[in-house]
Design an enzyme around this catalytic site. Structure first.
Site, mmCIF file in Angstrom:
data_model
loop_
_atom_site.group_PDB
_atom_site.id
_atom_site.type_symbol
_atom_site.label_atom_id
_atom_site.label_comp_id
_atom_site.label_asym_id
_atom_site.label_seq_id
_atom_site.Cartn_x
_atom_site.Cartn_y
_atom_site.Cartn_z
ATOM 1 N N LYS A 62 -2.894 5.090 -2.716
ATOM 2 C CA LYS A 62 -3.938 5.889 -2.078
ATOM 3 C C LYS A 62 -4.345 7.005 -3.031
ATOM 4 C CE LYS A 62 -4.106 3.943 2.073
ATOM 5 N NZ LYS A 62 -5.337 3.381 2.644
ATOM 6 N N GLY B 129 -4.153 -4.416 5.983
ATOM 7 C CA GLY B 129 -3.177 -4.220 7.046
ATOM 8 C C GLY B 129 -3.444 -2.897 7.727
ATOM 9 N N GLU C 252 -10.966 0.743 -3.655
ATOM 10 C CA GLU C 252 -11.278 0.409 -2.263
ATOM 11 C C GLU C 252 -11.955 1.596 -1.582
ATOM 12 O OE1 GLU C 252 -7.877 -1.249 -0.297
ATOM 13 O OE2 GLU C 252 -8.644 -0.865 1.716
ATOM 14 N N ASP D 178 -7.115 3.137 -3.321
ATOM 15 C CA ASP D 178 -7.866 3.180 -2.054
ATOM 16 C C ASP D 178 -8.163 4.635 -1.707
ATOM 17 O OD1 ASP D 178 -8.976 2.830 0.448
ATOM 18 O OD2 ASP D 178 -7.230 1.833 1.338
ATOM 19 N N ASP E 238 -13.778 -1.752 2.691
ATOM 20 C CA ASP E 238 -12.858 -1.874 3.826
ATOM 21 C C ASP E 238 -13.603 -1.373 5.064
ATOM 22 O OD1 ASP E 238 -10.921 -1.357 5.786
ATOM 23 O OD2 ASP E 238 -9.518 -0.317 4.490
ATOM 24 N N LYS F 132 -9.734 -6.961 7.482
ATOM 25 C CA LYS F 132 -8.713 -6.699 8.500
ATOM 26 C C LYS F 132 -9.193 -7.413 9.751
ATOM 27 C CE LYS F 132 -7.332 -2.269 6.571
ATOM 28 N NZ LYS F 132 -7.383 -0.802 6.669
ATOM 29 N N SER G 50 0.853 -1.177 0.000
ATOM 30 C CA SER G 50 0.000 0.000 0.000
ATOM 31 C C SER G 50 0.893 1.232 0.000
ATOM 32 C CB SER G 50 -0.894 -0.018 1.253
ATOM 33 O OG SER G 50 -1.672 1.155 1.330
ATOM 34 N N LYS H 156 -1.137 -1.129 -4.390
ATOM 35 C CA LYS H 156 -2.270 -0.259 -4.053
ATOM 36 C C LYS H 156 -1.747 1.151 -3.890
ATOM 37 C CE LYS H 156 -4.678 0.092 0.372
ATOM 38 N NZ LYS H 156 -5.399 -0.734 1.361
HETATM 39 O O1 OSB Z 1 -7.250 1.903 4.329
HETATM 40 O O2 OSB Z 1 -6.242 0.048 4.151
HETATM 41 C C1 OSB Z 1 -6.322 1.168 4.648
HETATM 42 C C2 OSB Z 1 -3.238 1.770 6.848
HETATM 43 C C3 OSB Z 1 -3.821 2.363 7.944
HETATM 44 C C4 OSB Z 1 -5.167 2.615 7.944
HETATM 45 C C5 OSB Z 1 -5.950 2.259 6.833
HETATM 46 C C6 OSB Z 1 -5.381 1.639 5.726
HETATM 47 C C7 OSB Z 1 -3.993 1.424 5.732
HETATM 48 C C8 OSB Z 1 -3.265 0.888 4.590
HETATM 49 C C9 OSB Z 1 -1.900 0.282 4.831
HETATM 50 O O3 OSB Z 1 -3.658 0.974 3.443
HETATM 51 C C10 OSB Z 1 -1.952 -1.180 4.987
HETATM 52 C C11 OSB Z 1 -0.616 -1.741 5.434
HETATM 53 O O4 OSB Z 1 0.361 -1.629 4.695
HETATM 54 O O5 OSB Z 1 -0.532 -2.297 6.545
HETATM 55 MG MG MG Z 2 -8.444 0.763 2.979
#
Ligand code: OSB
Ligand code: MG
Length: 382
Positions: free
Chosen positions: A177, A304, A227, A202, A252, A276, A149, A175
């Site tokens: 953001k 994660g 996402e 995402d 999510d 998660k 991510s 992924k």
């Molecule tokens: O939206 O998936 C998410 C991290 C913190 C809070 C929300 C998200 C995330 C990530 C990182 O996208 C996931 C990771 O690398 O652990």
């Molecule tokens: Mg997410």
């Protein structure tokens, strides 16, 4: 389609051991770089850890909540309160984990708090039996394909550079953001550099149904999924959006339980679910949702929460379960931390898979000197 028998979770017949000691430890680890999302930019990982001791064995668990409520309403503070005042008092030596789950059910929501205890107990039970966590979960070892991510960047060029590094590591999907103002052109920049990359975006809930036309522009880039495009609290609006998009919607934030997943599936709100384990209340619920997704023809994957090595290992073991059909957000430790509290760090093999840490329980060793170095709070409960 023939209905399959319900998922078997034999570990729920295991017994809650008598605990000699319980500690809550808060650690704060600097990130190697800020992690930017549409809701917040994190520069450190602050995590609430639980340490259980029983019969000479020690097991750790990690709460995935952040200290703030910007991604999810639970925080390290609310989790501490719920764990101490409501969940730990329900722990009675000799009851089964199934009975404990029933007792926890009286406490509404607060899945991240529940998962913290469940994870630590399962780790403890696996350690006591000398078996890896995935074996306790009833799952064979597997190679876990890893995704990454990538947070929001200052410029499209910086984003493309981060994606290049991820591709060089052979991550199985990337992924990125997105948020309003950092979306179509940014996805386009990555896509034109990597025409065949397994890519997804995402939004962490940054859009509304007024943005349907705008989001449809993303259909041009062959994303695996988008996402959580709409509100963290919505399922129905996502069902309207999904009908207007070629790109698969992945939920999510909206999914907290198997019932939420049922609702989303019934409404056609998504084709993919990010599971998660903390957000859905622990490993048992995560396995139920993954199996439900598989039964209904949806894909699912493990998200994660930029966990330390403890929570990262939990997510790795979880991904041996049925229904985790796509690469998860289990990137290398070095993507987040220069130094972690657990060893060994997660390192991808040359083919972009993460190995299951060997050994009983989570398979990672929590390093006492690192805990001391990064602890900002320590509370002995027993
Ligand atoms: O939206 O998936 C998410 C991290 C913190 C809070 C929300 C998200 C995330 C990530 C990182 O996208 C996931 C990771 O690398 O652990
Ligand atoms: Mg997410």
């Amino acid at each position: 389609m023939e209905a399959r028998p319900p998922i078997k979770l034999p570990f729920l017949e295991d017994i809650v051991p008598a605990l000699d000691r319980i500690d809550l430890v808060t650690v704060r680890l600097p990130f190697v770089a800020p992690f930017g999302t549409s809701v917040y930019t994190w520069t450190v990982k602050e995590a609430l850890l639980i340490k259980l001791e029983a019969g000479g064995n020690t097991a750790w668990g990690e709460c995935v909540a952040d200290p703030d409520p910007f991604y999810f309403h639970e925080t390290t503070g609310t989790a501490r309160h719920i764990i101490k005042d409501f969940l730990l008092p329900l722990l009675e030596p000799g009851i089964t984990l199934a009975e404990l789950e029933t007792r926890f059910g009286r406490v509404r929501g607060n899945g991240m708090a529940k998962a913290t205890i469940e994870n630590a107990l399962l780790n403890l039970i696996a350690i006591a039996r000398g078996i890896p966590l995935h074996a306790l979960l009833g799952r064979p070892a597997a190679r876990i394909p890893s995704g990454i991510s990538i947070g929001l960047k200052e410029t499209p060029a910086a984003l493309v550079a981060a994606v290049e590094a991820a591709v060089a590591k052979r991550y199985h999907r990337v992924k990125m953001k997105i948020m309003k103002g950092k979306d179509v052109e940014w996805v386009e920049a990555v896509r034109s550099r990597f025409p065949d990359l397994r890519l997804m975006a995402d939004a962490n809930g940054d859009y509304t149904l007024d943005d349907i036309r705008h989001l449809q522009r993303l259909d041009a880039f062959d994303l695996m999924m988008i996402e959580q495009p709409l509100s963290y609290s919505d399922i129905r609006q996502h069902s309207i959006l999904q009908k207007e998009l070629r790109t698969a919607v992945c939920l999510d934030e909206s999914i907290h339980s198997p019932a939420d997943a049922e609702t989303a599936i019934a409404l056609g709100a998504c084709r993919i679910i990010n599971i998660k384990q903390g957000r859905v209340g622990g490993l048992a619920e995560a396995m139920r949702i993954a199996r439900l997704a598989a039964d209904r023809g949806l894909d699912a994957w493990s998200g994660g929460m930029d966990e330390t090595g403890i929570g990262r290992a939990v997510n790795i073991h979880l991904q041996t379960a049925e229904g985790f059909s796509l690469p998860g957000d289990t990137s290398e430790t070095a993507n987040y931390f220069e130094e972690d509290i657990a060893s060994p760090p997660v390192v991808l093999d040359p083919d972009g898979f993460v190995p299951i840490p060997p050994g009983p329980g989570l398979g990672v060793v929590v390093l006492p000197e690192r805990i001391v170095k990064y602890a900002i709070g320590w509370e002995r409960l027993r």
